[in-house]
Design a protein around this motif. Structure first.
Motif, PDB file in Angstrom:
ATOM      1  N   GLU A 195     -16.917  33.848  83.063  1.00  0.00           N
ATOM      2  CA  GLU A 195     -18.042  35.324  82.456  1.00  0.00           C
ATOM      3  C   GLU A 195     -17.524  35.327  83.906  1.00  0.00           C
ATOM      4  N   LEU A 196     -17.738  34.476  85.494  1.00  0.00           N
ATOM      5  CA  LEU A 196     -17.765  35.611  86.655  1.00  0.00           C
ATOM      6  C   LEU A 196     -15.975  35.443  86.732  1.00  0.00           C
TER       7      LEU A 196
ATOM      8  N   ARG B  68     -13.851  36.468  85.080  1.00  0.00           N
ATOM      9  CA  ARG B  68     -13.837  38.045  83.572  1.00  0.00           C
ATOM     10  C   ARG B  68     -13.899  38.544  84.640  1.00  0.00           C
ATOM     11  N   GLU B  69     -15.358  38.592  85.662  1.00  0.00           N
ATOM     12  CA  GLU B  69     -15.764  39.903  86.120  1.00  0.00           C
ATOM     13  C   GLU B  69     -15.505  40.140  87.234  1.00  0.00           C
TER      14      GLU B  69
ATOM     15  N   VAL C 187     -11.957  42.305  86.721  1.00  0.00           N
ATOM     16  CA  VAL C 187     -12.399  43.554  86.259  1.00  0.00           C
ATOM     17  C   VAL C 187     -12.468  44.630  87.893  1.00  0.00           C
ATOM     18  N   LEU C 188     -14.144  43.829  89.019  1.00  0.00           N
ATOM     19  CA  LEU C 188     -14.545  44.591  89.855  1.00  0.00           C
ATOM     20  C   LEU C 188     -13.898  44.229  91.233  1.00  0.00           C
TER      21      LEU C 188
END
Lengths: 405, 338
Positions: A393-394, A396-397, A400-401
């Motif tokens: 998840e990190l 994936r974040e 995006v971020l």
């Protein structure tokens, strides 16, 4: 009388023994069984001279408590989680007006994401509200501490919150010793409010206070809290004399060390997690390891001196807590760190049990195994964190971020 | 439609003398008192020296209402106040203008606090002590709506009085659900294509109260203090949940002269914008007839908050407000037939 009973019903019966005059209710998991049991007791007549109010929200439930207590009746309610947040404006108001309301909190996580299971986020959300906050570790203590809570609230003119872990305690069927009415009546006198709404002697409550006096009002609230630090152990002792049981006071040290030889590592916890932790610690002590445990039965006022006395001589203190503030870390940890400032004791922060994740014996062993690697004074460790999910998840974040930056 | 709880039948209470002499307020110079406010020995619940603005309609409404309630209960009264102007101007620590036990808790919870007070006295066997909750339109019809509805539905033995001045005055005149269409407030400025407040659907809390089937609902207007007094008297003769909404102009928020509060209130009354009626158990039982001596235009003209309505191009706003008055006149059959 010994009973095999659900934690919530046990609390309901204990509260009924305290002869509340007004109980306001609004359902929220996992405390609902408590007010249900009281509703039944009132309706059947077993709890006489009590008004049971089915309110339209938690905000309304706490507000009704404010009115009822201000008019001079012994008043009780219970809540959890989102309910605590919804009533929080009234929670601050009740303590500001010095109303001795007793409230049970079936501790539960706060969303989003919505989660009905146990952690201490709800209690922490009103940590600064000026309520006395007590945490119990088992259902017998839940019963006993409620009886003490009314006495404490009414002797100080402050509301008291009794925190019991949602599901773990509220829904556990265990054997408890339910006190006799005579014992409770002996310990808890009839409620005599310091001031109340009375047409024979009119007072104004809840006036507007400006900068010229607001600071002093806050300091008066603090001074009542300091009195609580004296009263809690005194009343706990009196309770033990009448009921033949010790239900804890400010802090509880779980193992006696030889005089002058303090354990190297002391675990500090709140609530029911000590039950599991003790199983591990007992084993470790039998293996000759130098460990001990202290629970904070009182969290507000924070028993800094009692905690220092309980852990002094230790090399390190590990704070295991079920609360977390994003952007900082452990919440109880900060209190413990401040209390132990200058003692030279190393304080470590460990987060566990958020949103109902079980804190197992294995987790506790991991906690002790990591003591030498953890950094001193800052940072925190999360027990049983799923690193596969976190990494995925990190990443994936980041995808995006990072693009936004 | 019936109330679920009919334990408290509405007692008969006469409303007398409501049209004659209402152009003098609290006339203590008269030879014989024809109202409580005219009596030299009235209780003065809200004492002088409080910090309301000159010409405050809410202060006047509250004094008339609470004085009456004190009279009817022989002083056995507790007042619960929502946050707002009335609370702020009457109780700046260490002073209090109230001569009655009084509690302020929060903005949106007066109805729930009052419910708790009422239950507390009931369980103590002190049913002679009566409870009034009061607040402005913001604290009552917006943020306090949930607690108010709960209090109604449980039929708590509380009289809730809302002093409606049609905006959040204490915070500096922002729009509330009671702000009329076109009215200027700090959050509905008279700029752009549709100046002032938008015309919504409206929100009649007396009708919402009636939908709960509570024993007594009434609307009142500070321009007719004897009517207000009679309605409070009647409400206090009844047990269970009761609601009175009092129309109270705010010179500061409306942009009216301090000396014109009663005049403006009377204009609103006589143009049909604030129909006065009573209802029991959800059914209207009485309507105060009006002689439509005022026009909507005259009422709006006396207030700065409607100044833009009279600018060229905004005629539709005046027409829309006139249409509301006309609808009221039809719906409540307000005009006395000759």
């Amino acid at each position: 009388m010994l009973k095999q009973i659900d934690g919530s019903y046990a609390v309901g019966e204990a509260v009924a023994l305290c002869r509340p005059q007004v109980v306001s209710c609004y359902p929220i998991t996992p405390q609902t069984h408590i007010v249900e049991s009281l509703g039944k007791l009132v309706k059947s007549g077993e709890l006489a001279d009590c008004s049971f109010m089915n309110m339209e929200s938690e905000f309304g439930a706490m507000s009704a408590c404010i009115g009822s207590s201000a008019a001079g009746s012994r008043t009780y309610t219970a809540t959890s989680s989102q309910g605590m947040l919804f009533m929080s404006e009234a929670v601050y108001n009740a303590s500001g007006m010095g109303l001795p309301i007793v409230m049970t909190v079936g501790n539960r996580a706060v969303g989003s994401p919505i989660n009905i299971w146990n952690d201490h986020s709800d209690a922490m959300s009103v940590r600064d509200a000026g309520w006395i906050q007590l945490f119990v570790e088992n259902n017998q203590q839940a019963i006993d501490v409620h009886i003490q809570a009314f006495r404490l609230a009414e002797s100080l003119g402050l509301p008291v919150m009794v925190n019991m872990d949602g599901f773990i305690l509220t829904h556990a069927y265990v054997r408890v010793d339910m006190p006799e009415q005579e014992q409770v009546d002996k310990f808890l006198p009839v409620f005599k409010p310091f001031q109340k709404l009375d047409p024979q002697s009119p007072i104004t409550m809840g006036a507007l206070v400006g900068p010229e006096a607001f600071t002093e009002v806050r300091m008066l609230a603090h001074s009542r809290m300091e009195r609580a630090l004296e009263l809690i152990p005194a009343q706990a002792e009196e309770f033990a004399n009448i009921f033949g049981r010790n239900a804890g006071g400010l802090v509880q040290k779980h193992y006696d060390d030889e005089t002058g030889v303090e354990a190297e590592t002391v675990l500090v916890t709140m609530g029911s997690v000590i039950g599991t932790a003790k199983e591990v610690i007992t084993e470790m002590r039998e293996m000759g390891e130098s460990v001990n445990a202290v629970t904070l039965r009182t969290y507000r006022p924070f028993p800094a001196q009692a905690l220092r006395e309980a852990v002094i001589g230790a090399k390190r203190v590990v704070v295991l807590e079920k609360s977390f503030t994003p952007g900082m870390g452990g919440i109880v940890y900060q209190d413990v760190l401040a209390a132990l400032n200058g003692t030279g004791i190393e304080v470590q922060s460990v987060i566990a049990g958020l949103g109902g994740r079980p804190v197992t014996r294995k987790s506790i062993r991991t906690l002790f195994a990591g003591c030498d690697e953890r950094s001193n004074g800052h940072g925190f460790e999360v027990l049983d964190l799923d690193n596969t999910t976190m990494d995925r998840e990190l990443a994936r974040e980041a995808s995006v971020l990072d693009r936004i930056i | 439609m019936q109330s679920q709880i009919l334990h408290f039948p509405a007692k008969e209470a006469m409303i007398i003398g409501q049209q004659t002499g209402d152009r003098t307020i609290s006339n203590r110079l008269a030879d014989t008192a024809d109202s409580l406010q005219g009596a030299a020995e009235r209780s003065n619940a809200l004492d002088s020296g409080h910090r309301a603005c000159q010409g405050c309609g809410e202060a006047l409404g509250a004094r008339h209402a609470i004085d009456t309630a004190l009279d009817t209960t022989d002083g056995e009264l507790v007042v619960v106040n929502a946050t707002g102007c009335l609370e702020v101007f009457s109780t700046p620590y260490p002073q209090s203008a109230w001569r009655t036990p009084w509690i302020h808790s929060l903005f949106g919870n007066a109805a729930a606090v009052a419910s708790g007070v009422a239950q507390s006295f009931r369980i103590q066997g002190k049913e002679n002590v009566r409870v009034i909750a009061q607040g402005g339109d913001g604290g009552t019809t917006d943020i306090g709506m949930g607690c108010l509805s709960g209090m109604f539905e449980r039929n708590e033995d509380v009289l809730y009085i809302c002093y409606n001045n049609e905006a959040y005055m204490n915070t500096g005149v922002q729009r509330s659900s009671q702000t009329p269409g076109a009215a200027r407030t700090a959050t509905t400025m008279p700029v752009g294509e549709h100046p002032g407040n938008r015309f919504g659907t409206g929100k009649s809390v007396p009708k919402i109260a009636m939908a709960h089937g509570i024993p007594y609902v009434a609307t009142a207007n500070i321009a007719n203090p004897r009517d207000l007094e009679a309605k409070v008297r009647k409400a206090m003769s009844i047990r269970g949940a009761r609601y009175i909404e009092v129309f109270v102009p705010c010179p500061l928020g409306w942009g009216t002269a301090s000396c014109d509060t009663i005049k403006v209130a009377r204009q609103a009354l006589n143009c049909g914008l604030t129909p006065l009626y009573e209802a029991e158990y959800g059914e209207i039982t009485a309507v105060n007839k009006i002689a439509p001596s005022e026009t909507v235009g005259a009422y709006l003209k006396s207030q700065r908050r409607f100044a833009h309505v009279f600018k060229r191009g905004n005629e539709h706003q005046l027409e829309a407000i006139q249409a509301i008055a006309d609808a009221n006149i039809r719906a409540f059959d307000l005009v006395e037939s000759k």
